[in-house]
Every structure is written in structure tokens, then in C-alpha cells.
Scaffold this active site. Structure first.
Site, short mmCIF file in Angstrom:
data_model
loop_
_atom_site.label_atom_id
_atom_site.label_comp_id
_atom_site.label_asym_id
_atom_site.label_seq_id
_atom_site.Cartn_x
_atom_site.Cartn_y
_atom_site.Cartn_z
N ASP A 35 -12.29 -65.93 -68.62
CA ASP A 35 -13.50 -65.81 -68.30
C ASP A 35 -14.69 -65.63 -69.17
O ASP A 35 -14.43 -66.86 -70.37
CB ASP A 35 -13.29 -64.04 -68.01
CG ASP A 35 -14.19 -63.98 -66.26
OD1 ASP A 35 -15.79 -63.99 -66.62
OD2 ASP A 35 -13.76 -63.41 -65.90
N ARG A 86 -18.31 -61.90 -52.49
CA ARG A 86 -18.89 -61.96 -50.82
C ARG A 86 -19.17 -59.88 -51.21
O ARG A 86 -19.16 -59.46 -50.97
CB ARG A 86 -18.77 -61.80 -49.88
CG ARG A 86 -18.42 -62.81 -49.41
CD ARG A 86 -16.86 -63.55 -47.94
NE ARG A 86 -17.71 -62.99 -47.14
CZ ARG A 86 -17.02 -63.04 -45.99
NH1 ARG A 86 -15.96 -62.80 -45.85
NH2 ARG A 86 -17.56 -62.56 -44.77
N ARG A 92 -19.58 -66.23 -46.18
CA ARG A 92 -19.13 -67.20 -47.12
C ARG A 92 -20.14 -68.10 -47.14
O ARG A 92 -20.13 -68.40 -48.50
CB ARG A 92 -17.63 -68.07 -46.35
CG ARG A 92 -16.98 -66.96 -46.62
CD ARG A 92 -15.43 -67.51 -46.07
NE ARG A 92 -14.07 -66.58 -46.25
CZ ARG A 92 -13.60 -65.81 -45.23
NH1 ARG A 92 -14.52 -65.78 -43.97
NH2 ARG A 92 -13.22 -64.73 -45.73
N ASN A 99 -22.13 -70.82 -56.03
CA ASN A 99 -20.58 -71.45 -56.37
C ASN A 99 -20.38 -72.46 -57.23
O ASN A 99 -19.45 -72.75 -57.37
CB ASN A 99 -20.05 -70.08 -55.36
CG ASN A 99 -19.43 -68.63 -55.72
OD1 ASN A 99 -20.18 -68.64 -56.17
ND2 ASN A 99 -19.29 -68.03 -54.97
N VAL A 122 -9.92 -70.46 -55.17
CA VAL A 122 -9.76 -69.55 -54.35
C VAL A 122 -11.33 -69.61 -54.11
O VAL A 122 -11.37 -68.96 -52.51
CB VAL A 122 -9.12 -67.70 -54.65
CG1 VAL A 122 -8.59 -66.68 -54.04
CG2 VAL A 122 -7.76 -68.75 -55.05
N HIS A 179 -11.20 -71.97 -43.08
CA HIS A 179 -11.08 -70.57 -43.94
C HIS A 179 -12.24 -69.22 -42.96
O HIS A 179 -13.31 -70.10 -42.74
CB HIS A 179 -11.20 -70.79 -45.20
CG HIS A 179 -10.71 -68.70 -45.44
ND1 HIS A 179 -10.62 -68.04 -44.86
CD2 HIS A 179 -11.32 -68.25 -46.34
CE1 HIS A 179 -9.61 -66.67 -45.56
NE2 HIS A 179 -10.88 -66.49 -46.29
#
Length: 317
Positions: A35, A86, A92, A99, A122, A179
């Protein structure tokens, strides 16, 4: 002596930590979760906590929390969960600009430190993020794949099990396309222990279950105020297992199409043969006219998303 696989997860939030949990508990390999520096205590603490489960759950693997990309070197698989989740009211697509920047940065580091890894993306919006990772790393298309279909199918199967009372283990289903709202249901490929689903559920009711699966993520966001994590992580680990064990499984993944389903140059949800080389084959299907129309529409929206990415970030065009 066989060398243990190494699986790295970029992003130590709920999805990333759940990926680590499933991966460790299945003993798929050593686990590294990375992270940002500001979250060093959190990621190291979570992974130390997870490591302390091993004497109870009896799994053997090394588990590392880190903020240093050098620690992902030698990874067989790298899972990218990094990005903003989200929130209620967000689609999305609302996440795109932020992102893309995150996934672009992550992908540059993967290219530098784990150039041989199979990368499973992902982060949302999924179809655009897989494209971003591919363009940024420059990896061959077999090394880049997105997790979406495994989750979508799992949701669909869950709803069918709830509806029929039959075991989830006997339910087989297939969903294609982008998706979320753009997924393409294939009821004629859906069965329970080989018996066509239409023996148990009317077409109208089946469509309602498909519609619920399409907004399955949004339903969870509304209920708990943030994105799902157990099932998305489980879908990822299904893919990780297929790769590290070279299982040759056919799973619905966001894979690069070069002519399959009439789609060229896009990562779209398709039946994918997953093994040690990552995406080993895209399984093309003869779709009927209705299915083809839905697939074309889904691919069109993925193309639009990629177009937005290319416009915002010309270097990814």
C-alpha cells in the site's frame, strides 16, 4: 524442491486484504500486500494479524505487508486492487480519472519490479483499468487480465441458488461483456447439474435474477456504504489458483479480444482459458442474434470508456 509461488496484491484495503486471506488460507503461495507509504502501519498490521491466523488455520506461507515495490520482485501473479472504491450514488465510470492515475502509477512499478508477472486488475471501472494497465506496462496481452466475470457469475449463481433451493455447487452459468449494467446473460448456457435452467425458473424470473446480478455491486454499496470485498476477492483468488496451479480453467474474465465475438483491440468479459501462461486462449462462441446484439452493445460501451481514458491521457492512446 518445488519453489513456492509468490502472489502480490497492490492495495491493502478491504478487497486486497480479503485477497490475501483467501490466498493464504488456500496455501497458493507466499503473499505480499503493498500500500501507499501513508498506510504503512495499516498494511503491516493487517498482514501481521493475518500471519497470526496460520497456527490456528494451519496454513504455511510467508505474509508481508509493505510500501516498497521492491518486495513484489519475483511475483508469479500481481493483483491490482488499488483505487478509490465506489460510494453511494457513484457509478463505476465516475471513478475514471482518479483511478486511471492510480492504476497507471501502479502499472509502471509492476513493469519495473515484476515484469514476468501475470497481472489481474480489479480496480474500477474495470474494463478501462485493464486497458490502462496493458498500455502502461506494455506487457503482452496474455499477461494482463481483469476480474469481473468471476464475480458477476458468482452473484448470478447465488441468486439462482436462493431462488431454487439447490446447491450452488450444481449451478453452472456464463455471463459475458462489460462489468455491471453491460453484462450479457446467456440463459441457454445456464443449467443446474446439466439440466437446463428453464426447467426450474421461468424466463421472466430468470431475467429478474440477471438484472439483480447486473446491479449486484450497487446493491451492496447501498446497503453498507462502500464496495463489496469478500466476493470480488474470492473471484480474484479463483483466477490466481488457476494460474499458479496451471489448472487450465475456463473462467469469465476481461481478456483481450483480437477478433473473437467480432471484437478487436478491447478487453471484454469472455470465456477465458487460464493457466500458467495467464490468458492462454479466449473461447469464442456462436451467439444467436439477440446475444450478439447485447455483446456488441456491451463492447461499444467498453470502447467508449477506453475512448474517455485516451482523451484524458493521450499517452495511453
Amino acid at each position: 524442491m518445488a519453489k513456492r509461488s509468490k502472489i502480490s496484491v497492490i492495495g491493502g484495503g478491504n478487497v486486497g486484504a480479503s485477497c490475501a486471506l483467501w490466498t493464504a488460507s488456500k496455501e497458493l503461495g507466499d503473499v505480499v500486500v503493498l500500500d501507499i507509504p501513508q498506510a504503512e502501519g495499516m498494511v503491516k498490521g493487517k498482514m501481521l494479524d493475518l500471519a497470526q491466523c496460520s497456527p490456528i488455520e494451519l496454513f504455511d506461507c510467508n505474509i508481508t505487508g509493505t510500501t516498497d515495490y521492491k518486495d513484489i520482485a519475483g511475483s508469479e501473479v500481481v493483483v491490482v486492487t488499488a483505487g478509490l472504491p465506489r460510494k453511494p450514488g457513484m457509478s463505476r465510470d465516475d471513478l475514471i480519472e482518479t483511478n486511471v492515475k492510480i492504476v497507471k502509477s501502479v502499472s509502471e512499478n509492476i513493469k519495473q519490479h515484476a515484469p514476468e508477472a501475470i497481472v489481474i486488475v480489479v480496480s474500477n471501472p474495470l474494463d478501462a483499468m485493464v486497458y490502462t494497465a496493458w498500455k502502461t506496462t506494455g506487457f503482452p496481452t496474455n499477461q494482463i487480465v481483469g476480474q469481473a466475470g468471476c464475480l458477476d457469475v458468482a452473484r448470478f449463481k447465488t441468486f439462482i441458488a436462493m431462488e431454487t433451493g439447490f446447491s450452488v455447487e450444481d449451478i453452472n452459468a456464463l455471463l459475458l461483456g462489460g462489468h455491471g449494467d453491460d453484462m450479457v446473460p446467456l440463459p441457454r448456457f445456464t443449467n443446474i447439474a446439466g439440466i437446463p435452467i428453464t426447467q426450474f425458473i421461468t424466463e421472466a424470473r430468470l431475467q429478474e435474477l440477471v438484472d439483480r446480478a447486473k446491479v449486484g455491486g450497487g446493491e451492496i454499496v447501498k446497503l453498507m456504504g462502500t464496495s463489496a470485498y469478500y466476493a470480488p476477492a474470492s473471484g480474484v483468488v479463483q483466477m490466481v489458483e488457476a494460474i499458479v496451479k496451471d489448472k487450465k480453467r475456463i473462467l469469465p474474465c476481461a481478456s483481450y479480444c483480437s477478433g473473437e465475438f467480432g471484437i478487436d483491440g478491447l478487453f471484454v468479459g469472455v470465456p477465458t482459458l487460464l493457466g500458467a501462461n495467464g490468458v492462454e486462449k479466449v473461447i469464442d462462441l456462436d451467439l444467436n442474434a439477440d446475444e450478439k446484439a447485447l455483446m456488441d452493445e456491451s463492447a461499444s460501451h467498453v470502447k467508449d470508456l477506453v475512448g474517455i481514458v485516451q482523451k484524458m491521457f493521450p499517452e495511453l492512446a
